[in-house]
Write a protein that holds these residues in place. Structure first.
Motif, PDB file in Angstrom:
ATOM      1  N   ARG A  24      39.550  38.562  35.753  1.00 43.50           N
ATOM      2  CA  ARG A  24      38.425  38.615  36.687  1.00 43.50           C
ATOM      3  C   ARG A  24      37.289  37.766  36.132  1.00 43.50           C
ATOM      4  NH1 ARG A  24      41.217  43.001  36.696  1.00 43.50           N
ATOM      5  NH2 ARG A  24      41.591  44.152  38.600  1.00 43.50           N
ATOM      6  N   GLN A  34      37.830  33.516  40.199  1.00 44.74           N
ATOM      7  CA  GLN A  34      36.692  33.715  41.112  1.00 44.74           C
ATOM      8  C   GLN A  34      37.141  33.944  42.551  1.00 44.74           C
ATOM      9  OE1 GLN A  34      33.265  33.005  40.191  1.00 44.74           O
ATOM     10  NE2 GLN A  34      33.502  32.098  38.155  1.00 44.74           N
ATOM     11  N   THR A  80      39.295  37.777  45.147  1.00 43.57           N
ATOM     12  CA  THR A  80      38.377  38.888  45.401  1.00 43.57           C
ATOM     13  C   THR A  80      39.111  40.204  45.625  1.00 43.57           C
ATOM     14  OG1 THR A  80      38.403  38.268  47.719  1.00 43.57           O
ATOM     15  CG2 THR A  80      36.588  37.412  46.406  1.00 43.57           C
ATOM     16  N   ARG A 106      41.007  41.549  43.744  1.00 41.56           N
ATOM     17  CA  ARG A 106      41.055  42.285  42.484  1.00 41.56           C
ATOM     18  C   ARG A 106      39.819  43.168  42.280  1.00 41.56           C
ATOM     19  NH1 ARG A 106      44.470  40.857  38.373  1.00 41.56           N
ATOM     20  NH2 ARG A 106      45.641  38.925  38.539  1.00 41.56           N
ATOM     21  N   GLN A 107      38.819  43.007  43.150  1.00 38.75           N
ATOM     22  CA  GLN A 107      37.560  43.737  42.970  1.00 38.75           C
ATOM     23  C   GLN A 107      37.551  44.993  43.836  1.00 38.75           C
ATOM     24  OE1 GLN A 107      35.695  42.566  40.711  1.00 38.75           O
ATOM     25  NE2 GLN A 107      36.383  40.446  40.545  1.00 38.75           N
ATOM     26  N   GLN A 132      35.123  46.453  45.213  1.00 37.67           N
ATOM     27  CA  GLN A 132      34.228  46.389  46.374  1.00 37.67           C
ATOM     28  C   GLN A 132      34.858  45.705  47.579  1.00 37.67           C
ATOM     29  OE1 GLN A 132      33.575  45.370  43.309  1.00 37.67           O
ATOM     30  NE2 GLN A 132      32.585  43.374  43.200  1.00 37.67           N
ATOM     31  N   GLU A 133      36.022  45.094  47.380  1.00 43.50           N
ATOM     32  CA  GLU A 133      36.765  44.502  48.485  1.00 43.50           C
ATOM     33  C   GLU A 133      37.306  45.581  49.428  1.00 43.50           C
ATOM     34  OE1 GLU A 133      37.461  41.257  49.085  1.00 43.50           O
ATOM     35  OE2 GLU A 133      39.402  41.127  50.096  1.00 43.50           O
ATOM     36  N   GLU A 181      38.912  48.446  36.095  1.00 43.57           N
ATOM     37  CA  GLU A 181      40.015  47.825  36.832  1.00 43.57           C
ATOM     38  C   GLU A 181      40.823  48.847  37.626  1.00 43.57           C
ATOM     39  OE1 GLU A 181      40.391  44.146  33.683  1.00 43.57           O
ATOM     40  OE2 GLU A 181      42.129  45.435  33.924  1.00 43.57           O
ATOM     41  N   PHE A 236      39.928  49.484  41.305  1.00 42.62           N
ATOM     42  CA  PHE A 236      40.617  48.619  42.287  1.00 42.62           C
ATOM     43  C   PHE A 236      41.998  49.191  42.613  1.00 42.62           C
ATOM     44  CE2 PHE A 236      43.894  45.172  41.326  1.00 42.62           C
ATOM     45  CZ  PHE A 236      44.267  44.937  42.643  1.00 42.62           C
TER      46      PHE A 236
END
Lengths: 187, 312
Positions: A51, A162, A165, A167-168, A170-171, B157, B160
């Motif tokens: 990340r 980058q 996304t 992987r985040q 907040q997605e 992590e 997620f």
């Protein structure tokens, strides 16, 4: 121990230091095993930079690191004397400190460099030159032993993360989704 | 300094929230407990790649495939963080890997259950990773610096992982009858193994008091399990899913969801190697280890030649 090492190799250990952005200090993020420094940088990317953000990585074989905790230094009273060869040329050592007990995913942070003939001498100089009041851990690493990722590596090694996304956390909008479901479901 | 004085100083440091770091004095039992816990935890991450990894080629669309790939790759990374933390206590990576492959080391029993349909990945993400986060959030506060740091990194992590699973459960629970049936089937099979992940009841968990005094654990198995059930049950019910526990009921007085008895005989059977997939998981691990051996050896030989200046 010797028995297992003859049957298998997991490669030597390298410590990794990550710099998030230009101008920020390198911090120790952990270690990887690798056959050499170049592979340590690649493995380090896979393990620690899935990340954002990362601008630069350093890898150094663990055997080149002098590590001392404050408790060790207090107990030893003086650092062990070293045999310094007469012609030992001064070289540059990077100085790392851990200065906080707060929860963190990183360990020691790069605070500066000193020139010295040995790692122990570098540590003694560092204790004089850097703020040593609240240091819990010191690491001393010869610059010559550090493999550094290049500017040209940024695009291929670090930028792809980058765009990933998904992987985040907040997605994913699961919190608001559940709120909506609970609001509309008769209990 | 006498050992008693060292122990007192060590316990005082923990009591005031200081982290113990590699190189610091520590009781041998603290070191051994941590090696046991951290290496088991590392093995669990590595073996934990297998149940979901089996579905990467069968993901229903490209997004789900990328997400699942990223998740399984994270688990590999988590195993690496944890092996690193254990190594700081003086055990080598070779020793830990050998112990796993020779069947001497344990890993989380939950991974000895099969993934039978796609929705298993959804339920594993929400429930199994969700249960793991409870434990890991506690361990992020633990007194040993390297373990704590690995956990802080992992928790960020895992969040997620849990959300991608929860997103799928929500979608399937509101989807077609077939999708609802699929996710209910997965929930039926994973509910009890997930509750077992928190470990034995406090009344039978002999390790806990000392682990708590030394700041390795800060909460008990039953506390974490109850908190997990309390958070999960209302959401599962709101989604119209059925929790496979006929005795499950809400206790007004304590505010707890009271769950029925956990089948600890089944738990011990799986721990002892008689779970549905123990054999399959270990065979896969050994195969991967053997298949990679020539690569490890060749790359080391190359690196050694380079260093000796002999390579062309």
């Amino acid at each position: 121990m010797s028995d297992s090492s003859t049957r298998d190799t997991q490669w030597p250990r390298f410590e990794l230091f990550q710099q998030e952005r230009p101008g920020k200090p390198h911090v120790n993020v952990g270690s990887v095993h690798a056959p050499d420094g170049e592979m340590a940088l690649l493995n380090g990317r896979d393990v620690f930079v899935r990340r954002p953000e990362c601008h630069n990585l350093w890898a150094v074989s663990a055997r080149h690191i002098l590590a001392k905790t404050a408790a060790e230094l207090a107990a030893e009273e003086a650092l062990p004397d070293e045999l310094v060869p007469d012609e030992a040329a001064p070289q540059l050592y990077r100085i790392f400190q851990k200065t906080s007990q707060r929860r963190s995913m990183n360990y020691v942070t790069h605070v500066g460099d000193v020139e010295a003939r040995t790692a122990v001498e570098a540590l003694e100089l560092a204790q004089e030159r850097f703020d040593a009041a609240n240091v819990f851990v010191w690491w001393i690493v010869p610059v010559a032993a550090i493999l550094v990722s290049s500017e040209g590596d940024v695009e291929s090694m670090f930028q792809p993360a980058q765009g990933k996304t998904y992987r985040q956390p907040q997605e994913y909008r699961t919190f608001t989704q559940m709120q909506e479901i609970k609001r509309t479901t008769p209990s | 300094m006498s050992e008693a004085a060292q122990l007192q100083q060590f316990e005082e440091r923990i009591a005031c929230g200081e982290k113990i770091e590699p190189g610091d004095w520590m009781p041998e039992k603290y070191r051994q407990q941590l090696i046991r816990m951290i290496s088991q935890h590392a093995h669990s991450e590595i073996v934990g790649m297998l149940p979901e990894g089996a579905w990467i080629t069968r993901a229903p669309n490209l997004r789900r495939k990328m997400v699942l790939l990223a998740k399984v790759q994270d688990e590999a990374g988590h195993g690496q963080y944890l092996y690193h933390a254990a190594e700081t206590l003086g055990i080598s990576r070779e020793e830990m890997i050998d112990a796993l492959l020779e069947g001497k080391a344990k890993y989380a029993s939950v991974f000895n259950y099969p993934t039978l349909n796609w929705a298993d990945n959804a339920i594993i993400g929400w429930l199994v990773d969700g249960a793991a986060i409870k434990n890991q959030t506690m361990l992020a506060r633990c007194s040993y610096g390297p373990y704590s740091r690995a956990m802080v990194r992992i928790c960020a992590e895992e969040s997620f992982h849990m959300k991608q699973g929860k997103e799928m459960v929500i979608q399937y629970a509101q989807g077609t009858p077939m999708q609802r049936q699929m996710v209910q089937d997965a929930l039926n099979r994973w509910w009890w193994p997930t509750l077992m992940m928190f470990g034995l009841p406090d009344s039978e968990s002999y390790n806990s008091p000392q682990l708590i005094r030394w700041g390795i654990k800060t909460r008990t198995n039953d506390e974490l399990r109850q908190e997990f059930v309390n958070e999960l049950v209302p959401e599962l019910l709101a989604l119209g899913l059925t929790v496979p526990d006929p005795e499950l009921c809400f206790d007004e007085e304590s505010g707890n969801w009271i769950y029925g008895p956990i089948d600890w005989d089944e738990f011990w059977q799986v721990v002892k190697g008689n779970g549905p997939c123990n054999e399959e998981r270990m065979t896969a691990r050994r195969q991967a280890h053997e298949d990679g051996r020539w690569v490890r050896e060749a790359m080391l030989a190359y690196a050694e030649k380079q260093e000796a200046g002999l390579a062309v």
